[in-house]
Enzyme design. Structure first.
Site, PDB file in Angstrom:
ATOM      1  N   ASP A 144      20.046 -41.657 -23.646  1.00 34.10           N
ATOM      2  CA  ASP A 144      20.817 -40.467 -23.243  1.00 34.10           C
ATOM      3  C   ASP A 144      22.312 -40.732 -23.144  1.00 34.10           C
ATOM      4  O   ASP A 144      23.024 -39.988 -22.485  1.00 34.10           O
ATOM      5  CB  ASP A 144      20.269 -39.907 -21.922  1.00 34.10           C
ATOM      6  CG  ASP A 144      20.842 -40.582 -20.697  1.00 34.10           C
ATOM      7  OD1 ASP A 144      21.113 -41.798 -20.754  1.00 34.10           O
ATOM      8  OD2 ASP A 144      21.038 -39.881 -19.691  1.00 34.10           O
ATOM      9  N   GLU A 145      22.794 -41.754 -23.816  1.00 33.37           N
ATOM     10  CA  GLU A 145      24.160 -42.189 -23.571  1.00 33.37           C
ATOM     11  C   GLU A 145      24.808 -42.684 -24.862  1.00 33.37           C
ATOM     12  O   GLU A 145      24.192 -43.404 -25.629  1.00 33.37           O
ATOM     13  CB  GLU A 145      24.038 -43.349 -22.574  1.00 33.37           C
ATOM     14  CG  GLU A 145      25.288 -43.851 -22.005  1.00 33.37           C
ATOM     15  CD  GLU A 145      25.021 -45.100 -21.164  1.00 33.37           C
ATOM     16  OE1 GLU A 145      23.857 -45.385 -20.812  1.00 33.37           O
ATOM     17  OE2 GLU A 145      25.999 -45.801 -20.888  1.00 33.37           O
ATOM     18  N   ASP A 170      26.981 -38.925 -21.256  1.00 33.54           N
ATOM     19  CA  ASP A 170      25.734 -39.327 -20.587  1.00 33.54           C
ATOM     20  C   ASP A 170      25.045 -38.063 -20.081  1.00 33.54           C
ATOM     21  O   ASP A 170      25.624 -37.284 -19.336  1.00 33.54           O
ATOM     22  CB  ASP A 170      26.042 -40.281 -19.425  1.00 33.54           C
ATOM     23  CG  ASP A 170      24.766 -40.881 -18.838  1.00 33.54           C
ATOM     24  OD1 ASP A 170      24.642 -42.117 -18.838  1.00 33.54           O
ATOM     25  OD2 ASP A 170      23.893 -40.113 -18.382  1.00 33.54           O
TER      26      ASP A 170
HETATM   27  P1  TTP Z   1      20.266 -42.406 -16.692  1.00 31.49           P
HETATM   28  O1  TTP Z   1      21.327 -41.816 -17.546  1.00 31.49           O
HETATM   29  O2  TTP Z   1      20.567 -43.640 -15.929  1.00 31.49           O
HETATM   30  O3  TTP Z   1      19.811 -41.340 -15.604  1.00 31.49           O
HETATM   31  P2  TTP Z   1      19.633 -39.791 -15.738  1.00 31.49           P
HETATM   32  O4  TTP Z   1      20.085 -39.273 -17.059  1.00 31.49           O
HETATM   33  O5  TTP Z   1      18.224 -39.444 -15.387  1.00 31.49           O
HETATM   34  O6  TTP Z   1      20.541 -39.242 -14.575  1.00 31.49           O
HETATM   35  P3  TTP Z   1      22.127 -39.185 -14.523  1.00 31.49           P
HETATM   36  O7  TTP Z   1      22.449 -37.726 -14.396  1.00 31.49           O
HETATM   37  O8  TTP Z   1      22.489 -39.961 -13.310  1.00 31.49           O
HETATM   38  O9  TTP Z   1      22.647 -39.786 -15.800  1.00 31.49           O
HETATM   39  O10 TTP Z   1      18.979 -42.693 -17.520  1.00 31.49           O
HETATM   40  C1  TTP Z   1      18.556 -41.874 -18.602  1.00 31.49           C
HETATM   41  C2  TTP Z   1      17.057 -41.747 -18.603  1.00 31.49           C
HETATM   42  O11 TTP Z   1      16.465 -43.030 -18.676  1.00 31.49           O
HETATM   43  C3  TTP Z   1      16.488 -41.105 -17.358  1.00 31.49           C
HETATM   44  O12 TTP Z   1      16.447 -39.691 -17.450  1.00 31.49           O
HETATM   45  C4  TTP Z   1      15.132 -41.715 -17.250  1.00 31.49           C
HETATM   46  C5  TTP Z   1      15.268 -43.063 -17.903  1.00 31.49           C
HETATM   47  N1  TTP Z   1      15.310 -44.108 -16.855  1.00 31.49           N
HETATM   48  C6  TTP Z   1      14.117 -44.749 -16.500  1.00 31.49           C
HETATM   49  O13 TTP Z   1      13.065 -44.475 -17.079  1.00 31.49           O
HETATM   50  N2  TTP Z   1      14.152 -45.684 -15.510  1.00 31.49           N
HETATM   51  C7  TTP Z   1      15.290 -46.009 -14.843  1.00 31.49           C
HETATM   52  O14 TTP Z   1      15.266 -46.858 -13.918  1.00 31.49           O
HETATM   53  C8  TTP Z   1      16.510 -45.346 -15.216  1.00 31.49           C
HETATM   54  C9  TTP Z   1      17.798 -45.673 -14.505  1.00 31.49           C
HETATM   55  C10 TTP Z   1      16.467 -44.407 -16.233  1.00 31.49           C
HETATM   56 MG    MG Z   2      21.944 -39.871 -17.844  1.00 29.10          MG
END
Ligand code: TTP
Ligand code: MG
Length: 442
Positions: free
Chosen positions: A134-135, A23
């Site tokens: 992103d996962e 992730d």
């Molecule tokens: P996530 O992997 O949930 O968050 P992240 O990568 O920004 O942070 P983390 O380090 O905690 O993993 O989500 C991936 C992307 O999806 C994030 O960069 C932006 C998008 N996203 C949104 O647009 N709205 C949301 O509510 C969430 C949770 C994510």
């Molecule tokens: Mg993320």
């Protein structure tokens, strides 16, 4: 090393799997930093609606520096601006150290960065399940091992995960957190455990002790509603859940209760199934009223064949098997297939083989639904296929016949992570988050 298998510590039918959950850290913000390196180390908020006068919109993500100010995903942008003013709007007396850089969501750019990351993941694993932009989950059981490396204190699997992380950092320039575990749900929790830039390894014998202190909300399949109910039963951690009476859980949550119990005890027998590289491409279409008219049936098969062949070509997929599915009322499912001597990309052949299979046995049959599938796929251009995999949310598409579906998925998916759904929801309804549904032929 012939360690005895203790009940409840490993599965009985083979060696423990090695699953990576990858992730990316504050992904959209990390992408913005790629093209604006001066944002490195700065509070960055990516979202919509922060320009003066816009007034509404939400935060997509915030860099970890911005999170220190209380800015987080899905927050109203007005709240974010209160907690972390925009640096461009500061007056001369304001403190620039308490302000952030705001950027507008640019999904196309983030997708292109994500495609670069996914290409590396496909290169590092035989099976990649892409979950969101992103996962992804990787099954690397055949690429590494749970054995200790020569140094003695780390597993080979840890070294492998470190290699994946470094490749993403070097070749794409964004940071990933990786969890390594013998199953998917534990790997997911592990990747989140030490964010950002985390690498957390949970060895087969450590799953239950790793999970024990973790809040129930983190357990796969537990959403806020279930968490509240569990809390009212005095179950706050995965350890509490593991020790809870299975029959009480079952009484409260049905069969799902037992499943959550199992997860908390470290069992999760889901296998990583691919999204980026489909095993087959198929399409099916239902008649409003069942028909035995051969011309009606042939017409549908021709259209389905053209569609499937077209999609295979657009994904750079060659196929070695062409098949049909014939559903006879009410639910009698027949599949027939022809194997070719080598992989082809040949729309006319898809049509003629599918029609031959229909004519040979089902010319007079009354049918409710027909399908065409190509399988035994090989990909000329791996990168393109992984890019497509990003956007594989097309299942559940409905067409003119009202029950037309598309599938690139070999299997039903599990429920979405963090959602309040049963962990193993199969069925034909597409689930949230772009996951596909069970519409495969066999
Ligand atoms: P996530 O992997 O949930 O968050 P992240 O990568 O920004 O942070 P983390 O380090 O905690 O993993 O989500 C991936 C992307 O999806 C994030 O960069 C932006 C998008 N996203 C949104 O647009 N709205 C949301 O509510 C969430 C949770 C994510
Ligand atoms: Mg993320």
């Amino acid at each position: 090393m012939a360690e005895e298998t203790l009940p409840g510590t490993a599965d009985d039918d083979g060696p423990d799997s090695i699953v990576l959950h990858v992730d990316m850290d504050c992904f959209y913000a990390a992408c913005e930093r790629l093209r604006e390196p001066e944002l490195e180390g700065e509070p960055v908020v990516v979202g919509m609606g922060y320009e003066p006068g816009e007034g509404h919109g939400a935060v997509a993500t915030a860099s970890y520096e911005a999170r220190e100010f209380g800015v987080e995903s899905a927050q109203p942008i007005s709240t974010a601006l209160e907690r972390l003013p925009r640096i461009d709007d500061l007056g001369p007396d304001d403190d620039p150290a308490a302000a952030g850089h705001y950027r507008t969501v640019d999904l196309e750019f983030y997708k292109s960065v994500a495609a670069d990351v996914k290409a590396i993941l496909h290169d590092c694993a035989d099976v990649v399940r892409e979950v969101s932009i992103d996962e992804a989950y990787l099954d690397v059981t055949d690429r590494t091992a749970w054995d200790l490396a020569a140094s003695g204190d780390r597993t080979l699997a840890e070294g492998f995960a470190r290699y994946v992380k470094q490749r993403i950092a070097r070749e794409v320039g964004v940071a990933a957190s990786i969890g390594v575990a013998p199953n998917m749900s534990t790997a997911k929790i592990a990747s989140d455990f030490d964010k950002p830039d985390g690498l957390v390894v949970v060895r087969p014998g450590e799953v239950r002790s790793f999970l024990a202190p973790i809040s129930v909300e983190e357990v796969h399949g537990v959403g806020p509603v279930t968490a509240r109910k569990l809390g009212s039963l005095g179950i706050d951690t995965a350890g509490d859940l593991a020790e809870a009476d299975a029959s009480v859980l079952e009484a409260e949550f049905g069969s799902r209760g037992r499943e959550l119990h199992e997860r908390a005890r470290g069992y999760d027998d889901r296998t990583v199934t691919p999204t980026g590289r489909p095993k087959s491409l198929s399409r099916e279409s239902a008649f409003t009223d069942p028909t035995d008219d051969i011309e009606d049936k042939r017409e549908v098969v021709r259209a389905l064949a053209a569609d499937v062949a077209d999609r295979a070509r657009s994904r750079g997929a060659m196929y070695r098997t062409i098949g049909i599915k014939v559903v006879v009322p009410p639910f009698d499912i027949n599949t027939r297939a022809t194997s070719l001597s080598g992989p082809v990309d040949d729309p006319e052949l898809v049509e003629s083989v599918a029609l031959d299979l229909l004519d040979a046995e089902f010319a007079e049959t009354t049918v409710r639904k027909l399908g065409v599938r190509v399988s035994k796929l090989s990909f000329a251009d791996a990168d393109q296929s992984s890019l497509d995999g990003w956007e594989s949310a097309e299942a559940g598409e409905t067409g003119g016949d009202g029950d037309e579906r598309v599938s690139d998925e070999p299997e039903a998916t599990a429920g979405d992570d963090g959602d309040d759904e049963p962990p193993n929801t199969g069925g034909e309804a597409p689930s949230r988050g772009g996951q596909s549904s069970l519409v495969e032929f066999d």
